[in-house]
Design a protein around this motif. Structure first.
Motif, mmCIF file in Angstrom:
data_model
loop_
_atom_site.group_PDB
_atom_site.id
_atom_site.type_symbol
_atom_site.label_atom_id
_atom_site.label_comp_id
_atom_site.label_asym_id
_atom_site.label_seq_id
_atom_site.Cartn_x
_atom_site.Cartn_y
_atom_site.Cartn_z
ATOM 1 N N ASN A 5 0.813 -1.226 0.000
ATOM 2 C CA ASN A 5 0.000 0.000 0.000
ATOM 3 C C ASN A 5 0.845 1.274 0.000
ATOM 4 O OD1 ASN A 5 0.842 -0.660 2.562
ATOM 5 N ND2 ASN A 5 -0.940 0.195 3.588
ATOM 6 N N ARG A 6 2.166 1.155 -0.112
ATOM 7 C CA ARG A 6 3.017 2.354 -0.191
ATOM 8 C C ARG A 6 3.199 2.814 -1.645
ATOM 9 N NH1 ARG A 6 3.582 4.452 4.468
ATOM 10 N NH2 ARG A 6 3.831 2.984 6.164
ATOM 11 N N ALA A 7 2.894 1.935 -2.591
ATOM 12 C CA ALA A 7 3.084 2.296 -4.000
ATOM 13 C C ALA A 7 1.778 2.799 -4.602
ATOM 14 C CB ALA A 7 3.574 1.080 -4.765
ATOM 15 N N PRO A 8 1.901 3.665 -5.624
ATOM 16 C CA PRO A 8 0.669 4.183 -6.244
ATOM 17 C C PRO A 8 -0.145 3.091 -6.935
ATOM 18 C CG PRO A 8 2.613 5.355 -7.037
ATOM 19 C CD PRO A 8 3.108 4.210 -6.228
ATOM 20 N N ALA A 9 -1.369 3.467 -7.285
ATOM 21 C CA ALA A 9 -2.328 2.498 -7.832
ATOM 22 C C ALA A 9 -1.822 1.821 -9.095
ATOM 23 C CB ALA A 9 -3.649 3.197 -8.095
ATOM 24 N N LYS A 10 -1.078 2.548 -9.941
ATOM 25 C CA LYS A 10 -0.643 1.948 -11.221
ATOM 26 C C LYS A 10 0.318 0.776 -10.983
ATOM 27 C CE LYS A 10 2.841 5.550 -11.826
ATOM 28 N NZ LYS A 10 3.303 6.670 -12.631
ATOM 29 N N VAL A 11 1.143 0.888 -9.953
ATOM 30 C CA VAL A 11 2.079 -0.207 -9.647
ATOM 31 C C VAL A 11 1.309 -1.381 -9.043
ATOM 32 C CG1 VAL A 11 4.216 -0.817 -8.460
ATOM 33 C CG2 VAL A 11 3.826 1.537 -9.175
ATOM 34 N N GLN A 12 0.390 -1.039 -8.144
ATOM 35 C CA GLN A 12 -0.443 -2.100 -7.542
ATOM 36 C C GLN A 12 -1.182 -2.859 -8.634
ATOM 37 O OE1 GLN A 12 -3.022 -0.045 -4.830
ATOM 38 N NE2 GLN A 12 -1.422 0.360 -3.331
ATOM 39 N N SER A 13 -1.741 -2.092 -9.572
ATOM 40 C CA SER A 13 -2.515 -2.724 -10.653
ATOM 41 C C SER A 13 -1.639 -3.641 -11.485
ATOM 42 C CB SER A 13 -3.121 -1.657 -11.566
ATOM 43 O OG SER A 13 -4.052 -0.939 -10.860
ATOM 44 N N ALA A 14 -0.420 -3.200 -11.776
ATOM 45 C CA ALA A 14 0.498 -4.018 -12.583
ATOM 46 C C ALA A 14 0.757 -5.354 -11.888
ATOM 47 C CB ALA A 14 1.801 -3.270 -12.800
ATOM 48 N N LEU A 15 0.971 -5.280 -10.585
ATOM 49 C CA LEU A 15 1.244 -6.512 -9.825
ATOM 50 C C LEU A 15 0.010 -7.408 -9.784
ATOM 51 C CD1 LEU A 15 3.132 -8.136 -7.821
ATOM 52 C CD2 LEU A 15 1.909 -6.933 -6.023
ATOM 53 N N LEU A 16 -1.117 -6.781 -9.477
ATOM 54 C CA LEU A 16 -2.337 -7.577 -9.305
ATOM 55 C C LEU A 16 -2.794 -8.196 -10.623
ATOM 56 C CD1 LEU A 16 -3.973 -5.078 -6.856
ATOM 57 C CD2 LEU A 16 -3.297 -7.379 -6.269
ATOM 58 N N GLU A 17 -2.554 -7.483 -11.706
ATOM 59 C CA GLU A 17 -2.893 -8.028 -13.016
ATOM 60 C C GLU A 17 -2.026 -9.255 -13.306
ATOM 61 O OE1 GLU A 17 -2.951 -4.995 -16.015
ATOM 62 O OE2 GLU A 17 -3.091 -6.501 -17.592
ATOM 63 N N ALA A 18 -0.749 -9.123 -12.991
ATOM 64 C CA ALA A 18 0.170 -10.247 -13.194
ATOM 65 C C ALA A 18 -0.239 -11.433 -12.326
ATOM 66 C CB ALA A 18 1.589 -9.813 -12.859
ATOM 67 N N MET A 19 -0.670 -11.127 -11.106
ATOM 68 C CA MET A 19 -1.125 -12.180 -10.196
ATOM 69 C C MET A 19 -2.304 -12.929 -10.783
ATOM 70 S SD MET A 19 -0.911 -10.049 -6.660
ATOM 71 C CE MET A 19 -2.255 -10.887 -5.904
ATOM 72 N N GLN A 20 -3.216 -12.173 -11.357
ATOM 73 C CA GLN A 20 -4.446 -12.755 -11.886
ATOM 74 C C GLN A 20 -4.184 -13.534 -13.179
ATOM 75 O OE1 GLN A 20 -7.236 -12.505 -10.208
ATOM 76 N NE2 GLN A 20 -8.578 -13.511 -11.694
ATOM 77 N N PRO A 39 -7.727 -0.930 -3.448
ATOM 78 C CA PRO A 39 -9.187 -0.921 -3.685
ATOM 79 C C PRO A 39 -9.766 -2.322 -3.440
ATOM 80 C CG PRO A 39 -7.983 -0.074 -5.577
ATOM 81 C CD PRO A 39 -6.979 -0.676 -4.662
ATOM 82 N N GLU A 40 -11.068 -2.343 -3.128
ATOM 83 C CA GLU A 40 -11.725 -3.619 -2.812
ATOM 84 C C GLU A 40 -11.571 -4.627 -3.963
ATOM 85 O OE1 GLU A 40 -13.045 -0.691 -2.153
ATOM 86 O OE2 GLU A 40 -13.218 -0.773 0.030
ATOM 87 N N HIS A 96 -12.461 -17.103 7.921
ATOM 88 C CA HIS A 96 -12.034 -15.747 8.273
ATOM 89 C C HIS A 96 -11.009 -15.204 7.285
ATOM 90 C CE1 HIS A 96 -13.884 -16.903 12.084
ATOM 91 N NE2 HIS A 96 -14.063 -15.603 12.269
ATOM 92 N N ASP A 97 -10.011 -16.027 6.973
ATOM 93 C CA ASP A 97 -8.948 -15.565 6.082
ATOM 94 C C ASP A 97 -9.469 -15.298 4.668
ATOM 95 O OD1 ASP A 97 -7.203 -15.719 8.141
ATOM 96 O OD2 ASP A 97 -6.221 -17.575 7.519
ATOM 97 N N VAL A 98 -10.443 -16.080 4.259
ATOM 98 C CA VAL A 98 -10.973 -15.923 2.898
ATOM 99 C C VAL A 98 -11.935 -14.734 2.814
ATOM 100 C CG1 VAL A 98 -12.429 -17.031 1.140
ATOM 101 C CG2 VAL A 98 -10.697 -18.361 2.311
ATOM 102 N N MET A 99 -12.678 -14.513 3.871
ATOM 103 C CA MET A 99 -13.781 -13.550 3.776
ATOM 104 C C MET A 99 -13.474 -12.144 4.305
ATOM 105 S SD MET A 99 -16.759 -15.369 2.947
ATOM 106 C CE MET A 99 -18.117 -14.950 3.973
ATOM 107 N N ARG A 100 -12.505 -12.031 5.184
ATOM 108 C CA ARG A 100 -12.382 -10.751 5.904
ATOM 109 C C ARG A 100 -12.097 -9.556 4.989
ATOM 110 N NH1 ARG A 100 -7.597 -13.028 8.477
ATOM 111 N NH2 ARG A 100 -8.818 -13.349 10.352
ATOM 112 N N HIS A 101 -11.417 -9.766 3.872
ATOM 113 C CA HIS A 101 -11.132 -8.655 2.954
ATOM 114 C C HIS A 101 -12.171 -8.544 1.843
ATOM 115 C CE1 HIS A 101 -9.277 -12.286 1.444
ATOM 116 N NE2 HIS A 101 -9.038 -11.738 0.272
ATOM 117 N N ARG A 102 -13.212 -9.358 1.961
ATOM 118 C CA ARG A 102 -14.234 -9.350 0.913
ATOM 119 C C ARG A 102 -15.571 -8.816 1.405
ATOM 120 N NH1 ARG A 102 -11.182 -14.267 -0.750
ATOM 121 N NH2 ARG A 102 -10.575 -13.854 -2.898
ATOM 122 N N ILE A 103 -15.594 -8.415 2.645
ATOM 123 C CA ILE A 103 -16.823 -7.850 3.211
ATOM 124 C C ILE A 103 -16.586 -6.366 3.476
ATOM 125 C CG2 ILE A 103 -18.391 -7.885 5.191
ATOM 126 C CD1 ILE A 103 -17.724 -10.867 5.502
ATOM 127 N N GLY A 104 -17.439 -5.546 2.905
ATOM 128 C CA GLY A 104 -17.325 -4.096 3.127
ATOM 129 C C GLY A 104 -18.128 -3.696 4.350
#
Lengths: 353, 331
Positions: B122-137, B172-173, B297-305
């Motif tokens: 969470n220290r890097a801007p959204a564009k870097v996060q997106s690049a990583l998360l896209e690669a993850m997916q 982001p969620e 808990h581990d699966v759901m805690r970041h998926r509930i707003g």
């Protein structure tokens, strides 16, 4: 000659009619009492006769203020203007209006009240004159002289302290109080009767479980190859039993949680192995597509029955029973034989823990 | 018992591979004191081919855990420290002009590894996060005109510090949803802390010897995919997820004002996958409700707003999940 007779007859009848038409307006005065004490009241009756439909009245009262008075005889006699009127139909187009005028005087003496002028339409009539004697209040000269009475505090009541709206809406408060009283009476009766619809006594968890296990056996599910349904129903019966019998939320617990809960319950700790065996096999059957042997099915059922039987709630002696025992003891002392069953209510069916 | 062959075979297969998880666990135990849950979560993510978002204060052996895991698996490990000036190219790689060859050459980024630690994501801007998360997916990265598949197994463990929120770019969620698990780790207890001190001040730690081959992990992943999930378990998972969306229908009207949005279908998938991996770690070829609850808990805690009301009342997602699983009837 004949003509003059006719004319005189017509003239005579016309005069008769005219005299009827011009019936005199009259007014008559009289007093209820011609002698009154100073300050006391008497009533002056003024009976006015007039033609129906005409507007009439006493001019001397018409200009006086309402609820005031008209002073006569040098203001010594007061005629109150709060006059009551009553009309009587006399027939022949005439009416009589009776006026009741309160009369009061504060000076002693004899007075002749003036004639009262009554005007109706174009006619004016005068009443007869009446006399009134006002007697002074006798003074007891030898009586003890008293001081002036001190200021009198007004009579107070609780209502003086209440706001007007509270008093104005008295009917509302009264209704609320009445409803509240009715509600309380109703509730007392309701409680006395044990509710409008008598509650069915909650069935004993043990009886329910045994009954349901019997039903499950009769359905012969595993014999028909429906082992999964058999174990699902078996575990449901036991879970519901645990929930009602031991207050364990077994329906929302996994196998391990149920066993852990039973382990921490001293009452059932020793019997938890029955449950463990059933639930372990049930997990295999329900979640691992395992088809158990008939001996496994029978063993699971037997374990379930054993568990329920061995954890059967022990019925506590009822308060009424102990009272009956006490009465029985007293009977021995008193020598009067009263059967205990006559004094006790039906024993509570089902038991607590 | 006359059990069907497939479950029996699967159980045998799992039994034969049971040393896999035991070896990794014991290897991890030698380097990391306590944090059993973290180790289990990493194994679950590894077996499910998922990723882990880790939340915990600094110094709780997060980096050490993933580094040790990489060493135990004899896999390639890389660490990316996320900073505000980080660029997507620093993560995925870029084209560099080679004077020698007079052409552009691909310089692969640190994401080309089996185990990637994205430290303080969470220290890097959204564009870097997106690049990583896209690669993850996608499990592939495009540099220039060329698309490169990422190594297998591929596990990203991203960390977040829960206390320093200034100057951060909260995920982001939609992005957090891509992590299979969000693990919250706490401090060790007194005894563990004492062992940590002894381990670090007396001598050098013993070297980590690889115990598993990456190929073996891929084999185990295939076994995990075969683990049987009964329809009853599927219904149980669906009920849990639906209870977060429509709490009042499940007798949880109190949660209606606390939950702003419920778990996504990806949560259902992740719950089933993670429960399967958990069953594998317990040596079972089938999933039982206990497995679902263990990973819930581990699966759901970041998926509930959660709503503002929940935050104001200090109600956490874990409390919401507790309420849900305590209300849903276990099959």
């Amino acid at each position: 000659m004949k003509l003059s007779r006719h004319i005189s007859l017509i003239m005579l009848s016309l005069l008769t009619f005219m005299s009827g038409m011009a019936a005199p307006v009259s007014v008559k005065a009289r007093l209820d009492s011609v002698q009154i004490l100073m300050g006391k009241l008497t009533v002056l009756h003024l009976e006015a006769v007039q033609r129906k439909g005409e507007k009439g009245g006493f001019p001397m009262f018409s200009q006086a203020p309402q609820d005031g008075y008209v002073g006569v005889c040098g203001d010594s006699v007061e005629l109150r203007t709060s006059i009551k009127r009553d009309t009587i139909d006399l027939g022949s187009g005439m009416i009589q209006i009776n006026h009741s005028v309160p009369v009061q005087a504060f000076d002693s003496g004899t007075y002749r009240l003036p004639q009262f002028v009554y005007v109706s339409g174009r006619d004016t009539a005068r009443s007869n004159s009446v006399a009134l004697k006002v007697i002074p209040v006798p003074v007891a000269a030898d009586a003890q002289i008293s001081d002036y009475a001190g200021p009198v505090s007004p009579e107070g009541s609780v209502f003086d302290f209440l706001p007007d709206w509270l008093i104005d809406l008295w009917w509302l408060w009264l209704s609320i109080i009445l409803l509240a009283v009715l509600f309380i009476i109703g509730m007392r009766r309701y409680r006395k009767q044990g509710g409008v619809l008598r509650k069915k006594p909650e069935p004993n968890p043990y009886e329910v479980a045994i009954k349901r296990l019997g039903n499950l056996k009769n359905r012969r599910l595993w014999e028909q190859g429906m082992e999964k349904e058999y174990f699902t129903l078996l575990t449901d019966i036991l879970r519901e039993y645990l929930e009602r019998r031991f207050d364990i939320n077994a329906m929302e617990m996994t196998t391990r949680q149920i066993i852990d809960s039973l382990s921490s319950n001293t009452e059932v700790k020793e019997k938890r192995n029955y449950m463990r065996e059933i639930l372990d096999v049930a997990d295999f059957v329900k979640f691992a597509k395992v088809r158990p042997l008939p001996s496994d099915n029978i063993a699971a059922f037997d374990n379930a029955v054993k568990f329920v039987e061995e954890t059967k709630p022990v019925e506590k002696p009822d308060a009424d029973d102990s009272q009956a025992n006490a009465d029985a003891e007293s009977n021995i002392k008193t020598g009067i034989d009263i059967p205990a069953s006559h004094k006790t209510a039906d024993n509570k069916k089902g038991g607590g823990i | 018992m006359n059990e069907p062959v497939n479950i029996r075979e699967l159980n045998d297969l799992i039994a034969s591979k049971s040393n896999f998880s035991n070896m990794i666990r014991s290897g991890m135990d030698r380097r990391i004191v306590g944090q059993k849950h973290l180790v289990d979560s990493l194994l679950i993510a590894l077996l499910c081919n998922g990723h882990v978002l880790l939340e915990g204060v600094p110094g709780l052996a997060k980096t050490l855990a993933i580094k040790t895991l990489a060493q135990l698996v004899a896999a390639k490990y890389s660490r990316i420290q996320f900073t505000p000036d980080l660029l997507p190219a620093d993560v995925i790689g870029t084209l560099i002009y080679s004077v020698k060859n007079e052409s552009f050459e691909v310089k692969k980024g640190p994401i080309f590894a089996n185990f990637v630690l994205a430290d303080e994501i969470n220290r890097a801007p959204a564009k870097v996060q997106s690049a990583l998360l896209e690669a993850m997916q996608e499990r592939q990265v495009t540099i220039g005109d060329t698309t490169f598949p990422l190594d297998s197994p591929f596990l990203v463990m991203a960390t977040q510090n829960p206390i320093e929120q200034e100057g951060t770019y909260p995920l982001p969620e939609a992005q957090t949803d891509r992590f299979l698990l969000k693990v919250v780790i706490g401090y060790p207890d007194k005894e563990e802390e004492k062992r940590i001190i002894r381990q670090n001040i007396y001598g050098t730690p013993e070297p980590v010897i690889p115990v598993v081959d990456p190929k073996e992990i891929l084999e185990v992943q295939k076994i995990v995919e075969k683990i049987y999930i009964d329809e009853k378990i599927e219904n149980y998972i669906v009920d849990i997820v639906f209870a977060t969306r429509e709490p009042s229908k499940y007798g949880l009207a109190d949660l209606q004002s606390i939950i702003s949005y419920g778990a996504s279908p990806r949560a259902s998938i992740s719950l089933a996958k993670a429960a399967r991996a958990y069953a594998f770690l317990r040596g079972r070829g089938y999933v039982i409700p206990e497995d679902v609850r263990a990973v819930c808990h581990d699966v759901m805690r970041h998926r509930i707003g959660l709503t503002y009301e929940a935050e104001a009342n200090n109600i956490s997602a874990d409390e919401v999940i507790n309420n849900v699983i305590d209300k849903i009837a276990v099959p």
